[in-house]
Write a protein that holds these residues in place. Structure first.
Motif, PDB file in Angstrom:
ATOM      1  N   THR A 102       0.820  -1.210   0.000  1.00 42.51           N
ATOM      2  CA  THR A 102       0.000   0.000   0.000  1.00 42.51           C
ATOM      3  C   THR A 102       0.856   1.263   0.000  1.00 42.51           C
ATOM      4  O   THR A 102       0.462   2.282  -0.548  1.00 42.51           O
ATOM      5  CB  THR A 102      -1.040   0.013   1.131  1.00 42.51           C
ATOM      6  N   ARG A 103       2.034   1.200   0.593  1.00 37.73           N
ATOM      7  CA  ARG A 103       2.951   2.347   0.502  1.00 37.73           C
ATOM      8  C   ARG A 103       3.525   2.437  -0.909  1.00 37.73           C
ATOM      9  O   ARG A 103       3.536   3.496  -1.520  1.00 37.73           O
ATOM     10  CB  ARG A 103       4.098   2.211   1.512  1.00 37.73           C
ATOM     11  N   ALA A 104       4.011   1.323  -1.435  1.00 31.55           N
ATOM     12  CA  ALA A 104       4.686   1.310  -2.730  1.00 31.55           C
ATOM     13  C   ALA A 104       3.743   1.664  -3.874  1.00 31.55           C
ATOM     14  O   ALA A 104       4.116   2.411  -4.782  1.00 31.55           O
ATOM     15  CB  ALA A 104       5.325  -0.055  -2.983  1.00 31.55           C
ATOM     16  N   HIS A 105       2.517   1.148  -3.841  1.00 35.30           N
ATOM     17  CA  HIS A 105       1.614   1.301  -4.982  1.00 35.30           C
ATOM     18  C   HIS A 105       0.543   2.370  -4.797  1.00 35.30           C
ATOM     19  O   HIS A 105       0.082   2.943  -5.792  1.00 35.30           O
ATOM     20  CB  HIS A 105       0.925  -0.021  -5.281  1.00 35.30           C
ATOM     21  N   ASN A 106       0.120   2.620  -3.555  1.00 38.69           N
ATOM     22  CA  ASN A 106      -0.986   3.545  -3.305  1.00 38.69           C
ATOM     23  C   ASN A 106      -0.571   4.827  -2.616  1.00 38.69           C
ATOM     24  O   ASN A 106      -1.394   5.699  -2.400  1.00 38.69           O
ATOM     25  CB  ASN A 106      -2.072   2.870  -2.452  1.00 38.69           C
ATOM     26  N   ASP A 107       0.697   4.938  -2.233  1.00 37.41           N
ATOM     27  CA  ASP A 107       1.192   6.083  -1.479  1.00 37.41           C
ATOM     28  C   ASP A 107       0.315   6.343  -0.250  1.00 37.41           C
ATOM     29  O   ASP A 107       0.003   7.484   0.076  1.00 37.41           O
ATOM     30  CB  ASP A 107       1.287   7.330  -2.360  1.00 37.41           C
ATOM     31  N   ALA A 108      -0.099   5.260   0.415  1.00 32.05           N
ATOM     32  CA  ALA A 108      -0.922   5.401   1.618  1.00 32.05           C
ATOM     33  C   ALA A 108      -0.171   6.212   2.663  1.00 32.05           C
ATOM     34  O   ALA A 108       1.033   6.062   2.839  1.00 32.05           O
ATOM     35  CB  ALA A 108      -1.291   4.035   2.176  1.00 32.05           C
ATOM     36  N   ASN A 109      -0.910   7.079   3.353  1.00 34.97           N
ATOM     37  CA  ASN A 109      -0.292   7.871   4.407  1.00 34.97           C
ATOM     38  C   ASN A 109      -0.889   7.576   5.786  1.00 34.97           C
ATOM     39  O   ASN A 109      -0.439   8.118   6.787  1.00 34.97           O
ATOM     40  CB  ASN A 109      -0.337   9.372   4.087  1.00 34.97           C
ATOM     41  N   VAL A 110      -1.894   6.723   5.819  1.00 34.50           N
ATOM     42  CA  VAL A 110      -2.478   6.280   7.079  1.00 34.50           C
ATOM     43  C   VAL A 110      -2.660   4.767   7.012  1.00 34.50           C
ATOM     44  O   VAL A 110      -3.148   4.229   6.017  1.00 34.50           O
ATOM     45  CB  VAL A 110      -3.827   6.980   7.374  1.00 34.50           C
ATOM     46  N   LEU A 111      -2.268   4.104   8.082  1.00 33.11           N
ATOM     47  CA  LEU A 111      -2.346   2.660   8.214  1.00 33.11           C
ATOM     48  C   LEU A 111      -3.437   2.325   9.227  1.00 33.11           C
ATOM     49  O   LEU A 111      -3.453   2.901  10.316  1.00 33.11           O
ATOM     50  CB  LEU A 111      -0.990   2.147   8.715  1.00 33.11           C
ATOM     51  N   ALA A 112      -4.345   1.435   8.874  1.00 36.86           N
ATOM     52  CA  ALA A 112      -5.382   0.990   9.807  1.00 36.86           C
ATOM     53  C   ALA A 112      -5.205  -0.496  10.074  1.00 36.86           C
ATOM     54  O   ALA A 112      -4.893  -1.272   9.165  1.00 36.86           O
ATOM     55  CB  ALA A 112      -6.772   1.256   9.234  1.00 36.86           C
ATOM     56  N   MET A 113      -5.421  -0.875  11.323  1.00 37.14           N
ATOM     57  CA  MET A 113      -5.331  -2.282  11.712  1.00 37.14           C
ATOM     58  C   MET A 113      -6.414  -2.595  12.737  1.00 37.14           C
ATOM     59  O   MET A 113      -6.928  -1.691  13.404  1.00 37.14           O
ATOM     60  CB  MET A 113      -3.950  -2.593  12.297  1.00 37.14           C
TER      61      MET A 113
END
Length: 155
Positions: A102-113
């Motif tokens: 998700t970081r590499a492909h979506n440039d996510a800046n928030v992680l949910a778990m």
């Protein structure tokens, strides 16, 4: 943006069901040298997850933190609430592979778990992968641009 040395600041928030996992993640972030903006909750008494999702997303959107981490029982509610914020790309992950992609492909800046879904060790692995992985750009730029609503991109 607030930073400690070269490590970016991370805003973290959880509801009552994510409190225990949030505490472990916050401790790990400090040990890694990140400034941690702990935006609650501070215990296991029942609270409303959107309040904490909104606080973390505001911190990221305002530049007080580079990344956000959200934890509720499943991570689903937090990710839904987070993705209502302009400029936030929140991904619900269960392992390091999802966090890295998700970081590499979506440039996510928030992680949910999910505190009821993911154990402490897999969550810590996911957090480390999320923070260590750069956005690849390139072929992904076109797709990520399509995640921005027309109203937001007109600003």
């Amino acid at each position: 943006m607030a930073e400690t040395g070269t490590k970016p600041a991370v805003a973290i928030g959880a509801d009552h069901a994510g409190f225990v996992l949030k505490a472990a993640l916050a401790e790990a972030l400090v040990a890694m040298g990140h400034e941690v903006l702990d935006l609650g909750t501070d215990g296991t008494a029942s609270v409303d997850y959107p309040d904490f999702a909104h606080a973390v997303c505001r911190a990221v959107a305002e530049g007080r933190a580079r990344f956000g981490v959200l934890v509720c029982g499943t991570g689903i509610g937090m990710s839904i609430a987070a993705n209502r914020h302009p400029g936030i790309r929140c991904a619900l992950v269960h392992d390091a592979t999802g966090a890295r992609l998700t970081r590499a492909h979506n440039d996510a800046n928030v992680l949910a778990m999910g505190g009821r879904m993911t154990g402490v060790e897999p969550a810590l692995d996911a957090l480390r992968a999320f923070l260590a992985t750069p956005y690849e750009g390139g072929r992904h730029d076109r797709r990520v641009a399509k995640l921005t609503p027309a109203m937001e991109s007109a600003r």
